[in-house]
Motif scaffolding. Structure first.
Motif, short mmCIF file in Angstrom:
data_model
loop_
_atom_site.label_atom_id
_atom_site.label_comp_id
_atom_site.label_asym_id
_atom_site.label_seq_id
_atom_site.Cartn_x
_atom_site.Cartn_y
_atom_site.Cartn_z
N HIS A 198 0.84 -1.20 0.00
CA HIS A 198 0.00 0.00 0.00
C HIS A 198 0.88 1.25 0.00
N THR A 256 -5.68 9.17 3.87
CA THR A 256 -7.13 9.00 3.85
C THR A 256 -7.51 7.86 4.79
N ALA A 288 -9.25 5.25 4.03
CA ALA A 288 -9.04 3.98 3.34
C ALA A 288 -7.58 3.53 3.42
N GLU A 289 -6.66 4.49 3.28
CA GLU A 289 -5.24 4.15 3.37
C GLU A 289 -4.89 3.69 4.78
N LEU A 308 -6.84 2.27 6.86
CA LEU A 308 -7.42 0.92 7.03
C LEU A 308 -6.51 -0.14 6.41
N SER A 309 -5.90 0.18 5.28
CA SER A 309 -4.99 -0.77 4.63
C SER A 309 -3.81 -1.10 5.53
#
Length: 548
Positions: free
Chosen positions: A446, A455, A457-458, A460-461
């Motif tokens: 990632h 972000t 989403a990032e 969360l990765s």
């Protein structure tokens, strides 16, 4: 139009004693040499792009270096072979990898000195040498494991060789020598073909406009055609064996595609490309790039009045490269056109000489504007590089190696290591020096943004990656290539996911030790995404940076 010799006698440029000007030129030459040696001695870690090329150099044989390179890399074969030989003779370390660029940088100083002495007069000569010796990127690329400085050095050498050869006849020995030199240089520098074409085109035009007879022109061309044939044959073989394979690299081609104009009438692209040219590769940073563009135009006007052939000669490589970019054959951007810097800097130096002349005039606004130009384009670069010499740590960035040293020194049995993508290539190169167990290392796929906040989403990765280390008391995180504000935000977020135990910071590189044994942000996170090192074809026995 005044000839160069007449101009020396009639010019009203500021005049100083020739001996003083020579000493000043040599002083700037020595200053540039010190700047390059200090950068080399600073021995900064390889950054992402350097490490990507170094992995190819370490893992491949000489023959395999002719094939498409891994990690989105492309470089001339002779440069790659020179690098390969250096690490075989001196060892696989930064000093060996950067020796060839350093030698090219030192040689370029001498070549530029000779070029400036031939094409400039008076105070223009030390000004030109000062610019070339002190500007950011002509110094920096003398210490990077990439072919950009050797491109510049070869371009200077070929320019000096071909520049005086507009005469009618070349001896057979001279033609053979130039044929061999051109053919070999094409394998050492991709863009040198632009310099060969540009200088010879100007030589031909110069001969034609001197109103030579058709028979003399035919004799001139016939004498050179075998030489051109050798050059084109060498380039054709190189294109077939090497360049065409590089063009099959989708990642590399995609990165170049955004740098090309959309059409022949894309004026916006042209203005943007020329504007950025003064920032990089010329190295006029911040607001000074706009001032440099204006002074460049002044230098062009001045040369047009003094010596139009010299103006055409200095601009020809730039124009030929621009045409190649319009044909989508070579990007006119950044470090890829560093080889054009010496010729543009000579024109900028002529413009600065005009500014110096304005300081002696009575019109105050001209004096003020000229003083601003001299301070911005000459005083600032010399001062900035002086500070770099006094504080060599200013050369450091993405300094991953000492972070890995620290992690290795403080590594305990049962520790885990999570490598974010920023320092991934550096880690794959440097891991040969360390004993990190492959089964205890995860490589995150990632990306970490370098210039903006993360972000949701990032984040969360990354949490999904670290969930694989749930309940581990000691997990090291390695990150790099982030601006300070992004680094601070990411560290603050990561420290909320576990108990911080230790942290080590270097310029644009961080190692963070977390205790995840009592953390709870992973309870609802699925265990996916990250790749264990032992299962990624990168084990210790077949490591990506393991020398053969």
């Amino acid at each position: 139009m005044l000839t160069a010799s007449k101009f020396k006698q009639t010019s009203s440029k500021p005049s100083l004693q020739p001996a003083l000007l020579d000493r000043l030129s040599l002083a700037f030459l020595g200053f540039g040499l010190v700047a390059r040696l200090v950068q080399y001695a600073a021995n900064r870690s390889l950054w992402f792009d350097e490490a990507s090329l170094a992995i190819n150099l370490v893992n491949r044989s000489y023959g395999e270096l002719l094939k498409q390179l891994d990690h989105g890399q492309a470089a001339p074969p002779l440069f790659l072979w020179g690098e390969k030989l250096a690490i075989q003779l001196l060892g696989n370390h930064e000093y060996a990898l950067r020796l060839l660029p350093l030698l090219a940088g030192i040689l370029s100083l001498g070549l530029f000195y000779h070029l400036a002495k031939q094409l400039t007069t008076g105070i223009t000569t030390p000004i030109a040498i000062a610019l070339f010796a002190c500007l950011e990127y002509t110094v920096y690329y003398a210490g990077e494991v990439k072919p950009y400085m050797s491109d510049l050095t070869i371009a200077l050498w070929l320019f000096l060789l071909l520049m005086p050869l507009h005469c009618l006849y070349l001896s057979r020995k001279k033609r053979i020598w130039l044929s061999v030199v051109g053919a070999v240089c094409i394998w050492a520098s991709f863009p040198c073909i632009f310099v060969l074409a540009a200088v010879e085109l100007i030589n031909l035009l110069k001969l034609r406009l001197w109103q030579r007879s058709r028979l003399e022109l035919q004799t001139w061309l016939l004498a050179r055609l075998p030489m051109y044939g050798v050059w084109l044959t060498s380039f054709g073989v190189l294109y077939t064996l090497v360049i065409r394979q590089a063009l099959d690299n989708e990642g590399l081609v995609a990165s170049w595609a955004v740098r090309y104009p959309d059409s022949w009438f894309d004026v916006v692209w042209l203005l943007d490309a020329l504007g950025q040219f003064f920032y990089r590769p010329l190295g006029f940073l911040g607001f000074t790039d706009a001032i440099a563009a204006v002074v460049f135009i002044c230098g062009c006007v001045y040369l047009y009045r003094r010596d139009r052939w010299q103006l055409a000669l200095l601009n020809a490589p730039l124009l030929v490269t621009l045409i190649a970019s319009y044909f989508h054959k070579y990007p006119f951007r950044g470090r890829l056109i560093l080889f054009l810097a010496p010729f543009a800097l000579l024109i900028v130096a002529e413009g600065l000489t005009v500014c110096m002349h304005q300081l002696t005039q009575q019109r105050r606004y001209r004096m003020a504007l000229s003083a601003v130009a001299l301070i911005a384009l000459l005083v600032f670069p010399v001062g900035r590089m002086s500070l770099n010499i006094v504080k060599p740590e200013r050369f450091l960035f993405d300094h991953v190696r000492p972070v890995l040293d620290y992690i290795q020194t403080n590594w305990q049995a049962g520790d885990r290591l999570y490598v974010l993508p920023g320092p991934l290539q550096q880690f794959l190169y440097y891991r040969q020096r360390y004993d990190f167990p492959p089964e205890a290392t995860l490589l995150s796929p990632h990306p970490v943004p370098s210039n903006r906040r993360l972000t949701a989403a990032e984040l969360l990765s990354y949490r999904q990656d670290l969930a694989q280390f749930k309940d581990q008391p000691r997990v090291w995180l390695l990150m790099a290539r982030k601006r300070p504000q992004v680094e601070t935000a990411l560290l603050a977020e990561l420290k909320q996911w576990g108990q911080p135990l230790d942290v080590v910071k270097q310029p644009l590189a961080v190692g963070l030790l977390l205790d995840l044994s009592q953390s709870h942000p992973f309870d609802s996170v699925s265990l996916t995404t990250a790749t264990p090192l032992a299962n990624a074809g990168l084990s210790a026995e077949s490591g990506a940076a393991k020398p053969r």
